[in-house]
Scaffold this motif. Structure first.
Motif, PDB file in Angstrom:
ATOM      1  N   ASP A  62      43.543  83.716  65.164  1.00  0.00           N
ATOM      2  CA  ASP A  62      43.339  84.810  64.209  1.00  0.00           C
ATOM      3  C   ASP A  62      43.272  86.123  64.987  1.00  0.00           C
ATOM      4  O   ASP A  62      42.201  86.645  65.284  1.00  0.00           O
ATOM      5  CB  ASP A  62      42.050  84.566  63.406  1.00  0.00           C
ATOM      6  CG  ASP A  62      42.243  83.501  62.335  1.00  0.00           C
ATOM      7  OD1 ASP A  62      43.326  82.898  62.285  1.00  0.00           O
ATOM      8  OD2 ASP A  62      41.307  83.274  61.545  1.00  0.00           O
ATOM      9  N   ASP A  63      44.458  86.634  65.314  1.00  0.00           N
ATOM     10  CA  ASP A  63      44.522  87.768  66.246  1.00  0.00           C
ATOM     11  C   ASP A  63      45.117  89.021  65.605  1.00  0.00           C
ATOM     12  O   ASP A  63      45.912  89.719  66.215  1.00  0.00           O
ATOM     13  CB  ASP A  63      45.349  87.364  67.486  1.00  0.00           C
ATOM     14  CG  ASP A  63      46.757  86.897  67.113  1.00  0.00           C
ATOM     15  OD1 ASP A  63      47.040  86.766  65.904  1.00  0.00           O
ATOM     16  OD2 ASP A  63      47.575  86.681  68.014  1.00  0.00           O
ATOM     17  N   THR A  64      44.700  89.288  64.355  1.00  0.00           N
ATOM     18  CA  THR A  64      45.242  90.498  63.711  1.00  0.00           C
ATOM     19  C   THR A  64      44.524  91.760  64.177  1.00  0.00           C
ATOM     20  O   THR A  64      44.954  92.864  63.846  1.00  0.00           O
ATOM     21  CB  THR A  64      45.147  90.423  62.168  1.00  0.00           C
ATOM     22  OG1 THR A  64      43.798  90.146  61.816  1.00  0.00           O
ATOM     23  CG2 THR A  64      46.076  89.375  61.592  1.00  0.00           C
ATOM     24  N   ASP A  65      43.423  91.594  64.901  1.00  0.00           N
ATOM     25  CA  ASP A  65      42.715  92.775  65.410  1.00  0.00           C
ATOM     26  C   ASP A  65      43.201  93.057  66.837  1.00  0.00           C
ATOM     27  O   ASP A  65      42.780  92.399  67.788  1.00  0.00           O
ATOM     28  CB  ASP A  65      41.200  92.497  65.408  1.00  0.00           C
ATOM     29  CG  ASP A  65      40.396  93.686  65.900  1.00  0.00           C
ATOM     30  OD1 ASP A  65      40.990  94.587  66.538  1.00  0.00           O
ATOM     31  OD2 ASP A  65      39.182  93.711  65.646  1.00  0.00           O
ATOM     32  N   PRO A  66      44.132  94.018  66.979  1.00  0.00           N
ATOM     33  CA  PRO A  66      44.753  94.215  68.294  1.00  0.00           C
ATOM     34  C   PRO A  66      43.754  94.748  69.328  1.00  0.00           C
ATOM     35  O   PRO A  66      43.942  94.558  70.527  1.00  0.00           O
ATOM     36  CB  PRO A  66      45.862  95.233  68.036  1.00  0.00           C
ATOM     37  CG  PRO A  66      45.502  95.893  66.753  1.00  0.00           C
ATOM     38  CD  PRO A  66      44.608  94.967  65.988  1.00  0.00           C
ATOM     39  N   GLU A  67      42.712  95.403  68.837  1.00  0.00           N
ATOM     40  CA  GLU A  67      41.771  95.966  69.805  1.00  0.00           C
ATOM     41  C   GLU A  67      40.884  94.908  70.453  1.00  0.00           C
ATOM     42  O   GLU A  67      40.585  94.978  71.634  1.00  0.00           O
ATOM     43  CB  GLU A  67      40.889  97.015  69.130  1.00  0.00           C
ATOM     44  CG  GLU A  67      41.236  98.402  69.597  1.00  0.00           C
ATOM     45  CD  GLU A  67      41.059  99.421  68.501  1.00  0.00           C
ATOM     46  OE1 GLU A  67      39.940  99.474  67.949  1.00  0.00           O
ATOM     47  OE2 GLU A  67      42.033 100.136  68.197  1.00  0.00           O
ATOM     48  N   ARG A  68      40.477  93.948  69.650  1.00  0.00           N
ATOM     49  CA  ARG A  68      39.524  92.973  70.180  1.00  0.00           C
ATOM     50  C   ARG A  68      40.188  91.675  70.673  1.00  0.00           C
ATOM     51  O   ARG A  68      39.590  90.938  71.442  1.00  0.00           O
ATOM     52  CB  ARG A  68      38.464  92.669  69.118  1.00  0.00           C
ATOM     53  CG  ARG A  68      37.620  93.912  68.804  1.00  0.00           C
ATOM     54  CD  ARG A  68      36.574  93.641  67.737  1.00  0.00           C
ATOM     55  NE  ARG A  68      35.720  92.537  68.108  1.00  0.00           N
ATOM     56  CZ  ARG A  68      35.423  91.499  67.321  1.00  0.00           C
ATOM     57  NH1 ARG A  68      35.907  91.439  66.112  1.00  0.00           N
ATOM     58  NH2 ARG A  68      34.634  90.549  67.729  1.00  0.00           N
ATOM     59  N   SER A  69      41.419  91.411  70.222  1.00  0.00           N
ATOM     60  CA  SER A  69      42.072  90.154  70.630  1.00  0.00           C
ATOM     61  C   SER A  69      42.640  90.301  72.032  1.00  0.00           C
ATOM     62  O   SER A  69      43.234  91.319  72.363  1.00  0.00           O
ATOM     63  CB  SER A  69      43.221  89.821  69.678  1.00  0.00           C
ATOM     64  OG  SER A  69      42.721  89.698  68.372  1.00  0.00           O
ATOM     65  N   ARG A  70      42.470  89.275  72.842  1.00  0.00           N
ATOM     66  CA  ARG A  70      42.992  89.328  74.211  1.00  0.00           C
ATOM     67  C   ARG A  70      43.675  88.025  74.566  1.00  0.00           C
ATOM     68  O   ARG A  70      43.195  86.946  74.235  1.00  0.00           O
ATOM     69  CB  ARG A  70      41.855  89.510  75.222  1.00  0.00           C
ATOM     70  CG  ARG A  70      41.129  90.789  75.057  1.00  0.00           C
ATOM     71  CD  ARG A  70      41.092  91.600  76.347  1.00  0.00           C
ATOM     72  NE  ARG A  70      40.170  92.703  76.149  1.00  0.00           N
ATOM     73  CZ  ARG A  70      38.889  92.621  76.451  1.00  0.00           C
ATOM     74  NH1 ARG A  70      38.408  91.517  77.002  1.00  0.00           N
ATOM     75  NH2 ARG A  70      38.096  93.632  76.216  1.00  0.00           N
ATOM     76  N   GLN A  71      44.778  88.156  75.302  1.00  0.00           N
ATOM     77  CA  GLN A  71      45.515  86.971  75.735  1.00  0.00           C
ATOM     78  C   GLN A  71      44.634  86.064  76.597  1.00  0.00           C
ATOM     79  O   GLN A  71      44.695  84.842  76.503  1.00  0.00           O
ATOM     80  CB  GLN A  71      46.780  87.397  76.505  1.00  0.00           C
ATOM     81  CG  GLN A  71      47.687  86.248  76.897  1.00  0.00           C
ATOM     82  CD  GLN A  71      48.123  85.392  75.710  1.00  0.00           C
ATOM     83  OE1 GLN A  71      48.414  85.907  74.621  1.00  0.00           O
ATOM     84  NE2 GLN A  71      48.154  84.074  75.900  1.00  0.00           N
ATOM     85  N   GLU A  72      43.791  86.669  77.425  1.00  0.00           N
ATOM     86  CA  GLU A  72      42.967  85.813  78.315  1.00  0.00           C
ATOM     87  C   GLU A  72      42.036  84.919  77.494  1.00  0.00           C
ATOM     88  O   GLU A  72      41.756  83.788  77.889  1.00  0.00           O
ATOM     89  CB  GLU A  72      42.174  86.670  79.314  1.00  0.00           C
ATOM     90  CG  GLU A  72      40.995  87.382  78.688  1.00  0.00           C
ATOM     91  CD  GLU A  72      40.255  88.311  79.652  1.00  0.00           C
ATOM     92  OE1 GLU A  72      40.707  89.457  79.812  1.00  0.00           O
ATOM     93  OE2 GLU A  72      39.234  87.877  80.189  1.00  0.00           O
ATOM     94  N   TYR A  73      41.576  85.415  76.346  1.00  0.00           N
ATOM     95  CA  TYR A  73      40.725  84.563  75.504  1.00  0.00           C
ATOM     96  C   TYR A  73      41.559  83.481  74.807  1.00  0.00           C
ATOM     97  O   TYR A  73      41.111  82.346  74.653  1.00  0.00           O
ATOM     98  CB  TYR A  73      39.970  85.391  74.466  1.00  0.00           C
ATOM     99  CG  TYR A  73      38.889  86.260  75.062  1.00  0.00           C
ATOM    100  CD1 TYR A  73      37.941  85.719  75.926  1.00  0.00           C
ATOM    101  CD2 TYR A  73      38.805  87.615  74.762  1.00  0.00           C
ATOM    102  CE1 TYR A  73      36.942  86.509  76.475  1.00  0.00           C
ATOM    103  CE2 TYR A  73      37.809  88.415  75.310  1.00  0.00           C
ATOM    104  CZ  TYR A  73      36.879  87.860  76.167  1.00  0.00           C
ATOM    105  OH  TYR A  73      35.891  88.639  76.703  1.00  0.00           O
ATOM    106  N   ALA A  74      42.779  83.852  74.404  1.00  0.00           N
ATOM    107  CA  ALA A  74      43.664  82.854  73.778  1.00  0.00           C
ATOM    108  C   ALA A  74      43.928  81.726  74.777  1.00  0.00           C
ATOM    109  O   ALA A  74      43.883  80.540  74.434  1.00  0.00           O
ATOM    110  CB  ALA A  74      44.969  83.503  73.342  1.00  0.00           C
TER     111      ALA A  74
END
Ligand code: GLU
Length: 439
Positions: free
Chosen positions: A41-53
């Motif tokens: 659920d990565d529609t928030d570009p500011e808080r979503s990070r590839q490293e967390y994915a």
């Protein structure tokens, strides 16, 4: 066909609370031979990070919770835009212009008057000209127009639910900056991906009510819902602040074994007892979501260590061969080393301490009153290298010379040789020692 999804936002590391959700969805799908989707659920570009994915996938892999496919909401924005158009066309979507401060003020007023803080729908009264004028000042956000009737579903955990839509604000689905919010994205995904069961924390119950209406407005059929209780600490205290230290990677670093964690989480809060299982397949077999209760579930990290220890005790040598070799244990004694230490460790890392002891010896622990006894005993120690008979021969000789027996005889020698009160059979310890012990 059964389809479930685990839908974390890649804005942090997974913790034990998330694991409950992931595991339940996984078990339902696998038990039914269905599909388990990992949805980011990565529609928030500011808080979503590839490293967390990446970290989320790594943590699930560590546990063996395999998914059939990954879906990313950020790659489905066109689908959400299409759904927004459909809702507009159906007259269920309306543009609003209140600022956060204005909304806050409205809420406070309502609360002061003893009313529930539900959005008053004043944007519905705006004329097209009003809207034009407001758009020139700030971008509008979009709300879904709820049908003010009771929304009902039979929750697989909570039982029959009935929520009065009039007690809920029309949900904002698209923000002023155009960002699609979770509620819309989730509904579109659940509908288009034909999700049959949505299992998530009970903090989502109100969302579910509104999501059911949005799904119906989009022509979809709502799935079955199950809302599991939230975890609390061992004393019933809120866990939210401590979840940071209960991330799956922290537990892994502290030596918790996947099957220990999975065995606990697959039963905790259910009517079934927690039992250590050997594989995910065994957990799948015994899993039944309807056995879980609505009451908050107490989680105590301490419960994971006895399960971890029991898991390790049961491991065959082959499962730890490489790790033991990496410690520097010579191949010829490695199987015996494992036989001897496995019942004396809680986590894998404890093996290293035992190996250091066998290799280098321990700092002897000698009580004042045993000093003369231990010194005399060490003079009687058999010649090095030791074998299986060394301990028996040694203690017989010491018993003969000093007259001590039982615990009086054995404990001071154990403490002097290993520096610890507890450990493997001393006959095994002696046979594994790589150097004669010294005082
Ligand atoms: N991203 C949402 C969350 O982590 C998903 C909730 C849901 O399962 O619908 O809370």
């Amino acid at each position: 066909m059964t389809v479930t999804r685990f839908a974390p936002s890649p804005t942090g590391y997974l913790h034990v609370g998330n694991l409950r959700t992931a595991l339940f969805n996984y078990l339902i799908a696998r038990k039914a031979g269905g599909t388990f989707i990992l949805r980011l659920d990565d529609t928030d570009p500011e808080r979503s990070r590839q490293e967390y994915a990446d970290a989320i996938q790594e943590d699930l892999e560590w546990l063996g919770l395999t998914w059939d496919r990954v879906e990313r909401q950020s790659e489905r924005l066109d689908r959400y835009a299409a759904a927004a158009d459909a809702l507009r066309g159906a007259g269920r979507f309306y543009e609003c212009f209140e600022t956060p401060t204005e909304l806050d003020l409205k809420r406070k007023k309502q609360l002061n008057m003893g009313k529930p803080p539900v959005y008053d729908r004043s944007a519905l009264k705006l004329s097209e000209a009003d809207r034009e004028a407001l758009r020139a000042e700030r971008p509008g956000h979009w709300r879904f127009l709820l049908d003010q009737e009771r929304i009902e579903w039979d929750d697989l955990i909570l039982g029959p639910q009935s929520i009065d839509a009039a007690s809920v604000s029309d949900p904002v689905l698209i923000r002023g900056d155009g960002q699609v919010l979770y509620t819309l994205a989730s509904v579109v995904d659940d509908t288009e991906m034909r999700v049959t069961h949505v299992v998530r924390g009970s903090d989502h119950v109100t969302n579910t009510a509104t999501q059911i209406q949005i799904m119906q407005a989009l022509g979809g059929t709502p799935p079955s819902f199950a809302h599991h209780s939230l975890l609390t600490g061992a004393q019933g205290e809120a866990l939210s602040k401590r979840l940071g230290t209960l991330s799956l990677r922290d537990l892994r670093a502290r030596g918790v074994e996947p099957m220990a964690l999975l065995s606990l989480m697959a039963r905790l809060g259910s009517a079934d007892p927690v039992e250590l299982r050997g594989s995910l397949d065994e957990l799948i077999e015994g899993f039944d979501i309807t056995r879980f209760g609505a009451a908050p579930t107490k989680f105590d990290e301490a419960d994971l260590y006895p399960l971890t220890a029991r898991h390790l005790h049961a491991l065959p040598f082959d499962a730890v061969r490489d790790e033991i070799a990496a410690l520097g244990v010579p191949d010829d004694i490695a199987p015996r080393f494992w036989e001897v230490v496995r019942e004396n460790i809680t986590v894998r890392a404890d093996m290293a301490g035992w190996w250091t002891l066998f290799r280098d010896g321990a700092q002897a622990v000698v009580a004042d009153e045993d000093r003369a006894f231990v010194a005399q005993a060490f003079d009687l120690m058999p010649a090095f290298p030791f074998d299986d008979t060394s301990w028996g021969a040694w203690t017989s000789a010491v018993k003969e010379a000093t007259g001590r027996k039982g615990k009086q005889l054995f404990m001071p020698l154990r403490l002097a040789v290993t520096g610890r009160e507890r450990g493997p059979e001393m006959a095994d310890v002696m046979a594994l020692l790589q150097k004669p012990p010294r005082l």
